[in-house]
Design a protein around this motif. Structure first.
Motif, PDB file in Angstrom:
ATOM      1  N   ASP A 209      28.564  40.632  32.530  1.00 27.58           N
ATOM      2  CA  ASP A 209      27.321  41.104  31.906  1.00 27.58           C
ATOM      3  C   ASP A 209      27.127  42.595  32.151  1.00 27.58           C
ATOM      4  N   LEU A 210      27.272  43.003  33.377  1.00 31.91           N
ATOM      5  CA  LEU A 210      27.037  44.400  33.742  1.00 31.91           C
ATOM      6  C   LEU A 210      28.114  45.307  33.154  1.00 31.91           C
ATOM      7  N   ALA A 211      29.343  44.831  33.148  1.00 32.28           N
ATOM      8  CA  ALA A 211      30.425  45.622  32.565  1.00 32.28           C
ATOM      9  C   ALA A 211      30.172  45.849  31.080  1.00 32.28           C
ATOM     10  N   GLY A 212      29.614  44.858  30.395  1.00 29.84           N
ATOM     11  CA  GLY A 212      29.281  45.014  28.987  1.00 29.84           C
ATOM     12  C   GLY A 212      28.227  46.073  28.764  1.00 29.84           C
ATOM     13  N   VAL A 213      27.224  46.123  29.648  1.00 29.51           N
ATOM     14  CA  VAL A 213      26.187  47.157  29.550  1.00 29.51           C
ATOM     15  C   VAL A 213      26.801  48.536  29.725  1.00 29.51           C
ATOM     16  N   ALA A 214      27.791  48.635  30.606  1.00 27.17           N
ATOM     17  CA  ALA A 214      28.448  49.919  30.875  1.00 27.17           C
ATOM     18  C   ALA A 214      29.578  50.229  29.901  1.00 27.17           C
ATOM     19  N   ASN A 215      29.836  49.331  28.963  1.00 29.42           N
ATOM     20  CA  ASN A 215      30.937  49.509  27.998  1.00 29.42           C
ATOM     21  C   ASN A 215      32.284  49.689  28.694  1.00 29.42           C
ATOM     22  N   LEU A 216      32.530  48.864  29.692  1.00 31.38           N
ATOM     23  CA  LEU A 216      33.783  48.878  30.435  1.00 31.38           C
ATOM     24  C   LEU A 216      34.299  47.452  30.541  1.00 31.38           C
ATOM     25  N   SER A 217      35.608  47.337  30.801  1.00 35.69           N
ATOM     26  CA  SER A 217      36.131  46.008  31.097  1.00 35.69           C
ATOM     27  C   SER A 217      35.653  45.608  32.487  1.00 35.69           C
ATOM     28  N   PRO A 218      35.561  44.305  32.787  1.00 39.19           N
ATOM     29  CA  PRO A 218      35.114  43.897  34.124  1.00 39.19           C
ATOM     30  C   PRO A 218      35.954  44.516  35.246  1.00 39.19           C
ATOM     31  N   ARG A 219      37.271  44.614  35.046  1.00 37.08           N
ATOM     32  CA  ARG A 219      38.119  45.198  36.081  1.00 37.08           C
ATOM     33  C   ARG A 219      37.800  46.683  36.278  1.00 37.08           C
ATOM     34  N   GLN A 220      37.697  47.427  35.154  1.00 42.05           N
ATOM     35  CA  GLN A 220      37.336  48.854  35.259  1.00 42.05           C
ATOM     36  C   GLN A 220      35.966  49.029  35.904  1.00 42.05           C
ATOM     37  N   PHE A 221      35.042  48.224  35.448  1.00 42.41           N
ATOM     38  CA  PHE A 221      33.670  48.331  35.955  1.00 42.41           C
ATOM     39  C   PHE A 221      33.616  48.115  37.466  1.00 42.41           C
ATOM     40  N   SER A 222      34.239  47.061  37.950  1.00 39.83           N
ATOM     41  CA  SER A 222      34.211  46.774  39.388  1.00 39.83           C
ATOM     42  C   SER A 222      34.835  47.903  40.195  1.00 39.83           C
ATOM     43  N   ARG A 223      35.960  48.445  39.678  1.00 42.70           N
ATOM     44  CA  ARG A 223      36.630  49.523  40.408  1.00 42.70           C
ATOM     45  C   ARG A 223      35.775  50.786  40.441  1.00 42.70           C
ATOM     46  N   ILE A 224      35.235  51.192  39.297  1.00 43.70           N
ATOM     47  CA  ILE A 224      34.404  52.406  39.233  1.00 43.70           C
ATOM     48  C   ILE A 224      33.109  52.210  40.013  1.00 43.70           C
ATOM     49  N   PHE A 225      32.515  51.024  39.890  1.00 41.02           N
ATOM     50  CA  PHE A 225      31.254  50.752  40.586  1.00 41.02           C
ATOM     51  C   PHE A 225      31.416  50.921  42.094  1.00 41.02           C
ATOM     52  N   ARG A 226      32.459  50.305  42.654  1.00 41.19           N
ATOM     53  CA  ARG A 226      32.668  50.410  44.099  1.00 41.19           C
ATOM     54  C   ARG A 226      32.990  51.848  44.511  1.00 41.19           C
ATOM     55  N   SER A 227      33.740  52.560  43.666  1.00 42.91           N
ATOM     56  CA  SER A 227      34.077  53.950  43.973  1.00 42.91           C
ATOM     57  C   SER A 227      32.827  54.827  44.040  1.00 42.91           C
ATOM     58  N   GLU A 228      31.855  54.573  43.129  1.00 45.61           N
ATOM     59  CA  GLU A 228      30.676  55.437  43.053  1.00 45.61           C
ATOM     60  C   GLU A 228      29.571  55.035  44.019  1.00 45.61           C
ATOM     61  N   THR A 229      29.453  53.758  44.353  1.00 45.38           N
ATOM     62  CA  THR A 229      28.337  53.305  45.187  1.00 45.38           C
ATOM     63  C   THR A 229      28.746  52.864  46.586  1.00 45.38           C
ATOM     64  N   GLY A 230      30.026  52.569  46.769  1.00 45.36           N
ATOM     65  CA  GLY A 230      30.490  52.129  48.075  1.00 45.36           C
ATOM     66  C   GLY A 230      30.326  50.640  48.314  1.00 45.36           C
ATOM     67  N   VAL A 231      29.780  49.910  47.342  1.00 41.99           N
ATOM     68  CA  VAL A 231      29.613  48.463  47.484  1.00 41.99           C
ATOM     69  C   VAL A 231      30.060  47.797  46.187  1.00 41.99           C
ATOM     70  N   SER A 232      30.213  46.499  46.238  1.00 43.79           N
ATOM     71  CA  SER A 232      30.574  45.743  45.044  1.00 43.79           C
ATOM     72  C   SER A 232      29.342  45.545  44.162  1.00 43.79           C
ATOM     73  N   PRO A 233      29.540  45.229  42.869  1.00 48.81           N
ATOM     74  CA  PRO A 233      28.388  44.911  42.018  1.00 48.81           C
ATOM     75  C   PRO A 233      27.545  43.773  42.580  1.00 48.81           C
ATOM     76  N   ALA A 234      28.193  42.771  43.178  1.00 54.09           N
ATOM     77  CA  ALA A 234      27.454  41.637  43.736  1.00 54.09           C
ATOM     78  C   ALA A 234      26.500  42.083  44.841  1.00 54.09           C
ATOM     79  N   LYS A 235      27.000  42.921  45.755  1.00 53.59           N
ATOM     80  CA  LYS A 235      26.159  43.389  46.853  1.00 53.59           C
ATOM     81  C   LYS A 235      25.029  44.272  46.347  1.00 53.59           C
ATOM     82  N   ALA A 236      25.329  45.107  45.377  1.00 53.38           N
ATOM     83  CA  ALA A 236      24.295  45.993  44.843  1.00 53.38           C
ATOM     84  C   ALA A 236      23.167  45.204  44.195  1.00 53.38           C
TER      85      ALA A 236
END
Length: 334
Positions: free
Chosen positions: A226-253
């Protein structure tokens, strides 16, 4: 008409002046002069703000109905006459409030001894160190204990002032004032001074957009897809970029955002635990309980009891207190 005194010292924090707008718009909303605001100081005359510009003040005499004591960017000791005036207001005024580091001035005047109080998060630990008789709540927007109120820093003075107006004229008036001021109506006193969205600090608009979507749709499942779709990214890309920018996983955030909103609702005290769990997207109260234990070391019920104990201490002081995931789950943060 209620007299509101706004007590300043040279170097007063300029942001605190925004608090006065609440009383200005209260008069407009009510349709009469419900409040008369006077800027006070020991000697009267021009008082210099933290930014430099000055404001005219009147020398204080008798304590007003409501005394608001403004702090400075760096708390300083009070002249003896000012400390005596604040102490006198503690027994003669209907309400005394410290805005931001104004809590230091109330503590110096011994008005906070044995009471619960808060201040700007950057100064809370020092307040507790200097005044051990004060029960400092380091992460509250504002606190009321008896007839003494304290607020966190900066914009929190507006929340406190809205609560004062609500006490006098009801929630509808305060809500309308907040709407005029284009501010949230109104952050409960127990709400955290910190924001999960600000703390995560994503660098890109895509990740920021996904986080905002999550906060606005907490009742939804909020899977990584769901979140990757909002960001216009694939789930794999989204998870990798998300953790790189925030330091946590999407689940933890997402769990942090859910907990932040849930704690605010629990502190507000108007919703059963089951409703809080449902509205914030936890699958059930037990899952929310486990999340609270991980974050706060105690379950939601204990946090609510702590708030009620504070309210009880406020009543005994002379008034009612209105301080008002598992990362591998498909339901993110749930």
């Amino acid at each position: 008409m209620a007299d509101v005194g706004f007590l300043l010292e040279d170097g007063f924090q300029v942001m605190a002046m925004a608090t006065l707008s609440v009383f200005e718009f209260a008069n407009i909303e009510i349709g009469r002069d419900a409040y008369r605001v006077t800027v006070l100081s020991e000697t009267g005359g021009s008082m210099r703000s933290s930014l430099g510009p000055k404001i005219e003040s009147t020398a204080f005499s008798a304590p007003p109905d409501t005394l608001l004591v403004v702090g400075e960017l760096v708390p300083k000791s009070l002249p003896p006459a000012v400390a005596r005036f604040i102490a006198k207001a503690g027994t003669e005024s209907r309400r005394v409030a410290g805005i931001c580091t104004g809590a230091y001035h109330l503590a110096e005047a011994r008005l906070l001894d044995g009471r619960v109080a808060t201040t700007h998060w950057a100064h809370a630990a020092k307040l507790a160190e200097l005044y051990p008789a004060v029960r400092v709540e380091q992460d509250r927007i504002f606190v009321r204990d008896g007839n003494v109120w304290t607020s966190a820093g900066m914009s929190a003075g507006i929340d406190l002032a809205l609560a004062l107006v609500e006490q006098d004229h009801g929630a509808a008036v305060a809500r309308s004032i907040a709407r005029r001021l284009v501010v949230y109506y109104r952050r409960p006193g127990g709400q955290s001074q910190f924001s999960a969205l600000l703390d995560l600090e994503p660098r890109s608009d895509r990740i920021q957009r996904a986080l905002i979507y999550a906060k606005e749709n907490l009742k939804e499942a909020l899977s990584v897809e769901d979140l990757a779709g909002v960001a216009n990214l694939s789930p794999r890309q989204f998870s990798r970029i998300f953790r790189s920018e925030t330091g946590v996983s999407p689940a933890k955030a997402v769990e942090r955002i859910r907990i932040e909103v849930a704690k605010s609702m629990i502190d507000d005290g108007r919703h059963p635990i089951e409703v809080v769990a449902r509205e914030t997207g936890f699958a059930d109260r037990d899952r929310m309980r486990r999340a609270f234990l991980r974050t706060y070391g105690q379950p939601p019920q204990s946090l609510r009891r702590s708030i009620r104990l504070i309210e009880g201490s406020g009543a005994s002081s002379g008034g009612d207190n209105v301080s008002n995931g598992r990362e591998n789950d498909s339901r993110v943060g749930g």
